[in-house]
Scaffold this motif. Sequence first.
Motif, PDB file in Angstrom:
ATOM      1  N   PRO A  70     110.697  12.994  16.048  1.00  0.00           N
ATOM      2  CA  PRO A  70     110.102  13.587  14.842  1.00  0.00           C
ATOM      3  C   PRO A  70     108.789  12.891  14.495  1.00  0.00           C
ATOM      4  O   PRO A  70     108.623  11.699  14.725  1.00  0.00           O
ATOM      5  CB  PRO A  70     111.159  13.339  13.771  1.00  0.00           C
ATOM      6  N   THR A  71     107.853  13.663  13.965  1.00  0.00           N
ATOM      7  CA  THR A  71     106.584  13.084  13.540  1.00  0.00           C
ATOM      8  C   THR A  71     106.639  12.739  12.055  1.00  0.00           C
ATOM      9  O   THR A  71     107.502  13.225  11.331  1.00  0.00           O
ATOM     10  CB  THR A  71     105.417  14.059  13.780  1.00  0.00           C
ATOM     11  N   PHE A  72     105.726  11.900  11.653  1.00  0.00           N
ATOM     12  CA  PHE A  72     105.549  11.618  10.227  1.00  0.00           C
ATOM     13  C   PHE A  72     104.059  11.618   9.947  1.00  0.00           C
ATOM     14  O   PHE A  72     103.244  11.451  10.852  1.00  0.00           O
ATOM     15  CB  PHE A  72     106.215  10.297   9.822  1.00  0.00           C
ATOM     16  N   ARG A  73     103.707  11.846   8.708  1.00  0.00           N
ATOM     17  CA  ARG A  73     102.305  11.934   8.331  1.00  0.00           C
ATOM     18  C   ARG A  73     101.950  10.860   7.306  1.00  0.00           C
ATOM     19  O   ARG A  73     102.727  10.558   6.416  1.00  0.00           O
ATOM     20  CB  ARG A  73     102.002  13.316   7.764  1.00  0.00           C
ATOM     21  N   LEU A  74     100.745  10.335   7.474  1.00  0.00           N
ATOM     22  CA  LEU A  74     100.188   9.361   6.546  1.00  0.00           C
ATOM     23  C   LEU A  74      98.963  10.001   5.901  1.00  0.00           C
ATOM     24  O   LEU A  74      98.249  10.766   6.553  1.00  0.00           O
ATOM     25  CB  LEU A  74      99.788   8.088   7.291  1.00  0.00           C
ATOM     26  N   PHE A  75      98.714   9.702   4.645  1.00  0.00           N
ATOM     27  CA  PHE A  75      97.653  10.358   3.902  1.00  0.00           C
ATOM     28  C   PHE A  75      96.739   9.333   3.248  1.00  0.00           C
ATOM     29  O   PHE A  75      97.195   8.291   2.793  1.00  0.00           O
ATOM     30  CB  PHE A  75      98.250  11.246   2.796  1.00  0.00           C
ATOM     31  N   LYS A  76      95.443   9.675   3.175  1.00  0.00           N
ATOM     32  CA  LYS A  76      94.500   8.811   2.462  1.00  0.00           C
ATOM     33  C   LYS A  76      93.397   9.672   1.858  1.00  0.00           C
ATOM     34  O   LYS A  76      92.785  10.487   2.534  1.00  0.00           O
ATOM     35  CB  LYS A  76      93.890   7.775   3.408  1.00  0.00           C
ATOM     36  N   GLN A  77      93.179   9.475   0.568  1.00  0.00           N
ATOM     37  CA  GLN A  77      92.085  10.138  -0.148  1.00  0.00           C
ATOM     38  C   GLN A  77      90.881   9.210  -0.149  1.00  0.00           C
ATOM     39  O   GLN A  77      90.996   8.052  -0.550  1.00  0.00           O
ATOM     40  CB  GLN A  77      92.498  10.450  -1.586  1.00  0.00           C
TER      41      GLN A  77
END
Length: 127
Positions: A22-29
């Motif tokens: 499974p993949t996971f996502r990381l976020f940055k504004q």
Amino acid sequence: MADNRFINGQQFALAGNIHGAPTFRLFKQTVAGTSSYVVVAAASFKFRVVGVTGIMTGAGGASDTVKVTDGTNDITDTINVATLADKSVFSAATIDDAYWNISVGGDLKVETASGALAYVIIECVRV
């Protein structure tokens, strides 16, 4: 039938089947006036960057760029967002397989030039 709800990505990777992990996502504004953003500091497990997409949260300006790095080496190409309008979507054209793995204790960063305004989404898989 076995209950597989609790198999994590590392267990898939250990079985030699990372395609099913499974993949996971990381976020940055990103914001104006800042050029380096720590997404992960001292990773607690090894993972691989497999995709980078972004959404512009403001119009691009002269020389605006975005890239993903491990702090030393570029994982993605430098993405030119200078001509993109607010709400435009962009993605990395290349991911360098020599640097796409983030080791235990490693860092993952987003770097911008000229204050590019974007919401960056980094897709990863545990290895």
